[in-house]
Design an enzyme around this catalytic site. Sequence first.
Site, PDB file in Angstrom:
ATOM      1  CG  ASP A  16      99.346   8.609  25.192  1.00 34.88           C
ATOM      2  OD1 ASP A  16     100.287   7.839  25.438  1.00 34.88           O
ATOM      3  OD2 ASP A  16      99.466   9.641  24.503  1.00 34.88           O
ATOM      4  CG  ASN A  32     102.326   1.510  20.535  1.00 31.26           C
ATOM      5  OD1 ASN A  32     101.146   1.398  20.843  1.00 31.26           O
ATOM      6  ND2 ASN A  32     102.933   2.698  20.563  1.00 31.26           N
TER       7      ASN A  32
HETATM    8  C1  IPE Z   1      98.774   5.777  20.990  1.00 28.37           C
HETATM    9  O1  IPE Z   1      99.708   6.231  21.898  1.00 28.37           O
HETATM   10  C2  IPE Z   1      98.705   4.275  21.021  1.00 28.37           C
HETATM   11  C3  IPE Z   1      98.088   3.697  22.192  1.00 28.37           C
HETATM   12  C4  IPE Z   1      97.615   4.343  23.215  1.00 28.37           C
HETATM   13  C5  IPE Z   1      97.995   2.262  22.189  1.00 28.37           C
HETATM   14  P1  IPE Z   1     101.209   6.540  21.482  1.00 28.37           P
HETATM   15  O2  IPE Z   1     101.873   7.007  22.716  1.00 28.37           O
HETATM   16  O3  IPE Z   1     101.801   5.382  20.798  1.00 28.37           O
HETATM   17  O4  IPE Z   1     101.042   7.725  20.429  1.00 28.37           O
HETATM   18  P2  IPE Z   1     102.065   8.847  19.981  1.00 28.37           P
HETATM   19  O5  IPE Z   1     103.356   8.159  19.630  1.00 28.37           O
HETATM   20  O6  IPE Z   1     102.232   9.776  21.127  1.00 28.37           O
HETATM   21  O7  IPE Z   1     101.406   9.517  18.820  1.00 28.37           O
HETATM   22  C1  IPE Z   2     100.281   4.383  26.409  1.00 20.48           C
HETATM   23  O1  IPE Z   2     101.216   5.020  27.220  1.00 20.48           O
HETATM   24  C2  IPE Z   2     100.495   2.894  26.337  1.00 20.48           C
HETATM   25  C3  IPE Z   2     100.851   2.410  25.010  1.00 20.48           C
HETATM   26  C4  IPE Z   2     101.061   3.135  23.950  1.00 20.48           C
HETATM   27  C5  IPE Z   2     101.015   0.969  24.878  1.00 20.48           C
HETATM   28  P1  IPE Z   2     102.644   5.438  26.669  1.00 20.48           P
HETATM   29  O2  IPE Z   2     103.579   4.319  26.911  1.00 20.48           O
HETATM   30  O3  IPE Z   2     102.546   5.926  25.271  1.00 20.48           O
HETATM   31  O4  IPE Z   2     102.990   6.632  27.645  1.00 20.48           O
HETATM   32  P2  IPE Z   2     103.741   7.974  27.281  1.00 20.48           P
HETATM   33  O5  IPE Z   2     102.984   8.624  26.152  1.00 20.48           O
HETATM   34  O6  IPE Z   2     105.126   7.597  26.889  1.00 20.48           O
HETATM   35  O7  IPE Z   2     103.671   8.775  28.534  1.00 20.48           O
HETATM   36 MG    MG Z   3     102.167   7.787  24.488  1.00 20.42          MG
END
Ligand code: IPE
Ligand code: IPE
Ligand code: MG
Length: 237
Positions: free
Chosen positions: A18, A66
């Site tokens: 993340d 996602n």
């Molecule tokens: C969790 O991250 C999913 C992955 C890392 C694939 P998200 O960024 O989607 O989670 P939330 O929305 O902050 O809970």
């Molecule tokens: C994790 O990084 C990747 C996926 C969930 C696919 P994010 O895209 O959620 O990054 P932030 O949380 O917006 O920084």
């Molecule tokens: Mg995220």
Amino acid sequence: MEHPQDFAKGLSIGIIMDGNGRWAKQRGLPRTAGHKKGAEVFQDITRYCNQIGVESVTFYAFSTENWKRPLEEVGAIMRLFGEYLLKAYDYQKENNRVVFLGDRSALDPKHQELMNDIETRTRNNTGMTLNIAVNYGGRAEIVRAAKALARKVAQGDMTVEQITEEAMSNEMYTRGQKDPDFILRPSGEKRLSNFMLWQAAYSELVEMDVLWPDFTREDLDRAIQEFNRRSRRFGGV
Ligand code: IPE
Ligand code: IPE
Ligand code: MG
């Protein structure tokens, strides 16, 4: 970083990758640049886990939630998944056994073909088990397991009494694997976001303030050290 030999031997680790978006934003780049760097870090950390004797590692790459993101971002993530996770990394050479967790039927058929192929080719490898969770949700996984058992009962292949925790575990994507010892979440968030809900019953949670694209081998060492300091009781004393 100095660490005792075998300090990671036999560990099962879950990693919620993340912070890609925030990493890109900090640099004035499009979010997809963060995902690209994140995919590179995935490769390096996988290699490192392999080297230090980790038994299994599960990477959360894309959740069932996602899909809510802009079409363009979802498309970019899927392209990177194909490029970095399905093509560039030589699982065979690394002797990894690869398992994809999640509902792959919603993915690009070409990717599905590669996923099936990688799983088949690496099935008998003796090194680290590498789970990659794509279109994965913990709740969806539990529902899928419940349906599978219900079907068996309806067909007369098992009784209601035979529905045990073990029977449920055997219907999870992680069948036969050890539950994660700890779940690591970089980027400072303190939630599971639907990751390994069944398997995480007694996993330690380790959160770190580094964004995934900045995550290094030393960060993983630190996470393992933090885990090794924890006292796990599993409900006992
Ligand atoms: C969790 O991250 C999913 C992955 C890392 C694939 P998200 O960024 O989607 O989670 P939330 O929305 O902050 O809970
Ligand atoms: C994790 O990084 C990747 C996926 C969930 C696919 P994010 O895209 O959620 O990054 P932030 O949380 O917006 O920084
Ligand atoms: Mg995220």
